[in-house]
Design a protein around this motif. Sequence first.
Motif, PDB file in Angstrom:
ATOM      1  N   UNK A   1       0.826  -1.190   0.000  1.00  0.00           N
ATOM      2  CA  UNK A   1       0.000   0.000   0.000  1.00  0.00           C
ATOM      3  C   UNK A   1       0.873   1.256   0.000  1.00  0.00           C
ATOM      4  N   UNK A   2       1.952   1.201   0.745  1.00  0.00           N
ATOM      5  CA  UNK A   2       2.876   2.343   0.750  1.00  0.00           C
ATOM      6  C   UNK A   2       3.457   2.539  -0.627  1.00  0.00           C
ATOM      7  N   UNK A   3       3.799   1.405  -1.238  1.00  0.00           N
ATOM      8  CA  UNK A   3       4.398   1.482  -2.569  1.00  0.00           C
ATOM      9  C   UNK A   3       3.429   2.116  -3.547  1.00  0.00           C
ATOM     10  N   UNK A   4       2.195   1.783  -3.438  1.00  0.00           N
ATOM     11  CA  UNK A   4       1.176   2.359  -4.336  1.00  0.00           C
ATOM     12  C   UNK A   4       1.069   3.859  -4.113  1.00  0.00           C
ATOM     13  N   UNK A   7       4.099   5.555  -5.598  1.00  0.00           N
ATOM     14  CA  UNK A   7       4.029   5.525  -7.060  1.00  0.00           C
ATOM     15  C   UNK A   7       3.106   6.629  -7.558  1.00  0.00           C
ATOM     16  N   UNK A   8       1.976   6.834  -6.904  1.00  0.00           N
ATOM     17  CA  UNK A   8       1.052   7.897  -7.312  1.00  0.00           C
ATOM     18  C   UNK A   8       1.691   9.284  -7.131  1.00  0.00           C
ATOM     19  N   UNK A   9       2.425   9.466  -6.063  1.00  0.00           N
ATOM     20  CA  UNK A   9       3.107  10.751  -5.819  1.00  0.00           C
ATOM     21  C   UNK A   9       4.141  11.009  -6.881  1.00  0.00           C
ATOM     22  N   UNK A  10       4.860   9.947  -7.268  1.00  0.00           N
ATOM     23  CA  UNK A  10       5.884  10.076  -8.306  1.00  0.00           C
ATOM     24  C   UNK A  10       5.254  10.445  -9.634  1.00  0.00           C
ATOM     25  N   UNK A  35      11.743  -1.112  -6.779  1.00  0.00           N
ATOM     26  CA  UNK A  35      12.412  -2.093  -5.921  1.00  0.00           C
ATOM     27  C   UNK A  35      11.630  -2.291  -4.622  1.00  0.00           C
ATOM     28  N   UNK A  36      11.096  -1.159  -4.070  1.00  0.00           N
ATOM     29  CA  UNK A  36      10.308  -1.247  -2.850  1.00  0.00           C
ATOM     30  C   UNK A  36       9.046  -2.071  -3.098  1.00  0.00           C
ATOM     31  N   UNK A  37       8.422  -1.837  -4.250  1.00  0.00           N
ATOM     32  CA  UNK A  37       7.229  -2.618  -4.600  1.00  0.00           C
ATOM     33  C   UNK A  37       7.566  -4.089  -4.747  1.00  0.00           C
ATOM     34  N   UNK A  39      10.081  -5.540  -3.327  1.00  0.00           N
ATOM     35  CA  UNK A  39      10.399  -6.034  -1.994  1.00  0.00           C
ATOM     36  C   UNK A  39       9.118  -6.314  -1.217  1.00  0.00           C
ATOM     37  N   UNK A  40       8.110  -5.419  -1.380  1.00  0.00           N
ATOM     38  CA  UNK A  40       6.834  -5.645  -0.696  1.00  0.00           C
ATOM     39  C   UNK A  40       6.147  -6.884  -1.240  1.00  0.00           C
ATOM     40  N   UNK A  41       6.222  -7.057  -2.574  1.00  0.00           N
ATOM     41  CA  UNK A  41       5.635  -8.260  -3.171  1.00  0.00           C
ATOM     42  C   UNK A  41       6.357  -9.492  -2.640  1.00  0.00           C
ATOM     43  N   UNK A  42       7.702  -9.413  -2.595  1.00  0.00           N
ATOM     44  CA  UNK A  42       8.491 -10.542  -2.082  1.00  0.00           C
ATOM     45  C   UNK A  42       8.150 -10.792  -0.619  1.00  0.00           C
ATOM     46  N   UNK A  43       7.981  -9.645   0.155  1.00  0.00           N
ATOM     47  CA  UNK A  43       7.636  -9.802   1.571  1.00  0.00           C
ATOM     48  C   UNK A  43       6.265 -10.443   1.713  1.00  0.00           C
ATOM     49  N   UNK A  44       5.303  -9.994   0.866  1.00  0.00           N
ATOM     50  CA  UNK A  44       3.970 -10.598   0.908  1.00  0.00           C
ATOM     51  C   UNK A  44       4.032 -12.076   0.533  1.00  0.00           C
ATOM     52  N   UNK A  45       4.823 -12.359  -0.509  1.00  0.00           N
ATOM     53  CA  UNK A  45       4.982 -13.757  -0.929  1.00  0.00           C
ATOM     54  C   UNK A  45       5.622 -14.568   0.192  1.00  0.00           C
TER      55      UNK A  45
END
Length: 176
Positions: A1-4, A7-10, A35-37, A39-45
Amino acid sequence: QKAEGLRLELEAREQLPVDDALATAQAKCQDALVRLGGAEVAALQAKEDLAKSRKENDALVEELDSIAKAFDESQEHNVKLLKTVEAKEEAATRLMQERLRADRSNSLMLQEQAAQAERLSAADLIAEKESELRSGLEAQLKAARDAQVKTEEAHRKAMTMLEQQRRVADEAQREA
């Protein structure tokens, strides 16, 4: 969610006019966000894999507990079966001992019966001989009685003759 959110701010900043340094920073920021996204996907996985592993581990622990419980139950059942086997062996041993005693007793009874039969046979033989002896003695007694009767009869005749001769002698003496 943070990554999203990042991404919108960027994306919002990309729409503003910026110079090259800013573009480079934005590119780095975007790369970092990617990379953060990732990493978050990897963390979720990893979180999902961990949850899945925990479930598998819990299932294996439950299966192991079930196996241990079944093993304990089978051990208890084996103990009961061993006690049953021991009891049956003891009963079989007792029955065998009783059978041996009964066989010995039967053998002794058969020997006693044979001895009784021998004694009975001897008693029958003695009774038969006594019967023969009695018959012989009774025959001798009858012969003796017959002889006695004849002797008594001869004695009476002799006495009668003697009386007659006495009378004749008495008469002859009287006449003489």
